[in-house]
Design a protein around this motif. Structure first.
Motif, mmCIF file in Angstrom:
data_model
loop_
_atom_site.group_PDB
_atom_site.id
_atom_site.type_symbol
_atom_site.label_atom_id
_atom_site.label_comp_id
_atom_site.label_asym_id
_atom_site.label_seq_id
_atom_site.Cartn_x
_atom_site.Cartn_y
_atom_site.Cartn_z
ATOM 1 N N LEU A 36 1.990 63.181 113.737
ATOM 2 C CA LEU A 36 1.639 62.036 114.576
ATOM 3 C C LEU A 36 2.693 61.942 115.676
ATOM 4 N N ILE A 37 2.251 61.872 116.912
ATOM 5 C CA ILE A 37 3.195 61.782 118.029
ATOM 6 C C ILE A 37 2.897 60.566 118.887
ATOM 7 N N GLU A 38 3.934 60.106 119.551
ATOM 8 C CA GLU A 38 3.782 59.073 120.571
ATOM 9 C C GLU A 38 4.313 59.671 121.863
ATOM 10 N N ASP A 40 4.926 59.163 126.104
ATOM 11 C CA ASP A 40 5.044 58.144 127.153
ATOM 12 C C ASP A 40 4.154 58.483 128.350
ATOM 13 N N ILE A 45 7.331 63.359 124.650
ATOM 14 C CA ILE A 45 7.253 62.836 123.280
ATOM 15 C C ILE A 45 8.423 61.883 123.074
ATOM 16 N N ASP A 47 8.343 59.856 120.100
ATOM 17 C CA ASP A 47 8.448 59.712 118.652
ATOM 18 C C ASP A 47 7.496 60.702 117.987
ATOM 19 N N SER A 48 7.878 61.185 116.825
ATOM 20 C CA SER A 48 6.999 62.069 116.068
ATOM 21 C C SER A 48 7.249 61.861 114.584
ATOM 22 N N ARG A 82 1.029 55.146 127.846
ATOM 23 C CA ARG A 82 1.662 55.544 126.582
ATOM 24 C C ARG A 82 0.566 55.629 125.528
ATOM 25 N N SER A 83 0.665 56.625 124.635
ATOM 26 C CA SER A 83 -0.398 56.783 123.645
ATOM 27 C C SER A 83 0.109 57.491 122.405
ATOM 28 N N GLN A 84 -0.714 57.450 121.361
ATOM 29 C CA GLN A 84 -0.441 58.170 120.127
ATOM 30 C C GLN A 84 -1.552 59.175 119.899
ATOM 31 N N THR A 86 -2.687 62.621 116.986
ATOM 32 C CA THR A 86 -2.384 63.495 115.863
ATOM 33 C C THR A 86 -2.511 64.927 116.353
#
Length: 98
Positions: A36-38, A40, A45, A47-48, A82-84, A86
């Motif tokens: 799972l990544i976030e 910007d 990236i 966050d992961s 910004r998004s998340q 998989t």
């Protein structure tokens, strides 16, 4: 280097990672990891988090592959946001390639 868009719900980094040598003897069928990544607004990236893998020893290589990839940010109303997402990382055994 792979360039992926987060305008799709799920992304794949296919054939990007060789299976670690110590796992070859296990003969894992379709080795993979799900991360799972976030991302910007610039595609970086921020966050992961590993979510799932066919073997825990694949996670380090999968995280490295995801962080080496380049992402195109999601777009909403014509603006990068910004998004998340998989990301699926598929592993291969170089000795099994034709």
């Amino acid at each position: 280097m792979k360039r992926l868009t987060l305008q799709k719900l799920n992304n794949h980094i296919s054939d990007s990672c060789q299976i670690p040598p110590k796992l070859k003897a296990l003969q894992i069928t379709n080795p993979y990891a799900k991360i799972l990544i976030e991302v910007d607004e610039t595609g970086k990236i921020i966050d992961s988090m590993p979510v799932e893998a066919s073997h825990t020893d694949l996670l380090e290589s999968a995280l490295s592959a995801v962080h080496e990839a380049t992402f195109i940010p999601a777009v909403q109303d014509g603006v990068s946001v910004r998004s998340q997402a998989t990301v699926y990382v598929n592993f291969y055994d170089v000795e099994q390639r034709i």
